[in-house]
Design a protein around this motif. Sequence first.
Motif, PDB file in Angstrom:
ATOM      1  N   ARG A  79       6.424  12.589  -2.430  1.00 13.12           N
ATOM      2  CA  ARG A  79       5.631  11.480  -1.909  1.00 13.12           C
ATOM      3  C   ARG A  79       6.373  10.777  -0.772  1.00 13.12           C
ATOM      4  O   ARG A  79       7.566  10.498  -0.891  1.00 13.12           O
ATOM      5  N   PRO A  80       5.665  10.465   0.328  1.00  8.64           N
ATOM      6  CA  PRO A  80       6.299   9.627   1.356  1.00  8.64           C
ATOM      7  C   PRO A  80       6.531   8.224   0.801  1.00  8.64           C
ATOM      8  O   PRO A  80       5.874   7.796  -0.148  1.00  8.64           O
ATOM      9  N   ALA A  81       7.480   7.525   1.378  1.00  4.58           N
ATOM     10  CA  ALA A  81       7.762   6.165   0.936  1.00  4.58           C
ATOM     11  C   ALA A  81       6.644   5.232   1.389  1.00  4.58           C
ATOM     12  O   ALA A  81       6.118   5.358   2.489  1.00  4.58           O
ATOM     13  N   VAL A 121      -0.308   4.596   7.635  1.00  4.80           N
ATOM     14  CA  VAL A 121      -1.252   4.408   6.528  1.00  4.80           C
ATOM     15  C   VAL A 121      -1.545   5.738   5.835  1.00  4.80           C
ATOM     16  O   VAL A 121      -1.877   5.760   4.645  1.00  4.80           O
ATOM     17  N   ALA A 122      -1.428   6.854   6.565  1.00  4.50           N
ATOM     18  CA  ALA A 122      -1.574   8.161   5.923  1.00  4.50           C
ATOM     19  C   ALA A 122      -0.430   8.409   4.947  1.00  4.50           C
ATOM     20  O   ALA A 122      -0.641   8.915   3.838  1.00  4.50           O
ATOM     21  N   ALA A 134       1.422   8.162  -0.763  1.00  4.09           N
ATOM     22  CA  ALA A 134       2.251   7.498  -1.779  1.00  4.09           C
ATOM     23  C   ALA A 134       1.409   6.964  -2.925  1.00  4.09           C
ATOM     24  O   ALA A 134       1.871   6.897  -4.064  1.00  4.09           O
ATOM     25  N   LEU A 135       0.151   6.593  -2.638  1.00  4.21           N
ATOM     26  CA  LEU A 135      -0.727   6.032  -3.661  1.00  4.21           C
ATOM     27  C   LEU A 135      -1.558   7.098  -4.375  1.00  4.21           C
ATOM     28  O   LEU A 135      -2.021   6.866  -5.494  1.00  4.21           O
ATOM     29  N   ALA A 136      -1.765   8.244  -3.730  1.00  5.58           N
ATOM     30  CA  ALA A 136      -2.711   9.239  -4.231  1.00  5.58           C
ATOM     31  C   ALA A 136      -2.303   9.789  -5.589  1.00  5.58           C
ATOM     32  O   ALA A 136      -1.126   9.994  -5.873  1.00  5.58           O
ATOM     33  N   ILE A 137      -3.306  10.024  -6.425  1.00  5.98           N
ATOM     34  CA  ILE A 137      -3.074  10.648  -7.736  1.00  5.98           C
ATOM     35  C   ILE A 137      -3.041  12.167  -7.576  1.00  5.98           C
ATOM     36  O   ILE A 137      -2.214  12.850  -8.189  1.00  5.98           O
ATOM     37  N   ARG A 179      -1.304  -1.344  -4.237  1.00  9.40           N
ATOM     38  CA  ARG A 179       0.153  -1.300  -4.445  1.00  9.40           C
ATOM     39  C   ARG A 179       0.611  -2.491  -5.277  1.00  9.40           C
ATOM     40  O   ARG A 179       1.468  -2.350  -6.158  1.00  9.40           O
ATOM     41  N   ASP A 180       0.036  -3.652  -5.026  1.00  9.35           N
ATOM     42  CA  ASP A 180       0.396  -4.838  -5.805  1.00  9.35           C
ATOM     43  C   ASP A 180      -0.025  -4.679  -7.264  1.00  9.35           C
ATOM     44  O   ASP A 180       0.701  -5.097  -8.174  1.00  9.35           O
TER      45      ASP A 180
END
Length: 243
Positions: free
Chosen positions: A6-8, A92-93, A98-101, A219-220
Amino acid sequence: MSDHLRPAYARPTRLSRWLIFFLVLNLLAAAVAVVTGFLARLPLVQLRRGNASDAVISAVLETEFRHNLVSAIHGVLGIVVAVLFLTWVYRVACNAHALAIKPMRFTPGAAVGWYFAPIFNLFRPYQAMFEIWSVSADPEAPYRRRRTDALALWWFLWLTTNFMFSVAIAIMVFSRKDDIGGLLVGNVFRLGGDALSVPLALVIMRIVSRLNRLQAAYRDRQHSHAQEHEAVPPAANTNFARV
């Protein structure tokens, strides 16, 4: 998706502020270009009607010079906006990854690189942005909501504006200097591109603001859930050894 792949995640706060700042400048330059372009058209119309007086010719040269100067400033600001926008898209990509499941179709590099691929740049950048938006809105069910009017409007304005400017440049390059009809047609396309640049800048600002909020909100929530999980004490062991 493996965590080590995952990217940071990083909020593009400063980058977004600079992008919006130059979008505002670009919007103002586009508005001025519309005015100077219309003023440059008036003496051309008189010249086409046969009024080739010294005053009209002088007005043609003066208004065209002023319009070219404003267009040059608008073009430089457009290049700065393009660089900042593509940098923001990459950021944002990375955040979406980083957020994707689940694994995403477009890598951050591809989300930017498709803008430079002929033919494919007519649809691939929109598909990549749609995926970024969908994952950012709901990483657990990214395609549950497909309503993205802002993205559709952005892409329509993006393609139409670039088409207008491309035609205007082609007419300027290939038309004869004494072809008043060609100059008037080129002026129409330049005016159209300048006019559409105003709502395009507004829509991009809307997308930047909205997408940043979507990613930050999720993210929060992730961070809050992680803190709550760490704060819960381990369950007491109720199994006692038999004596």
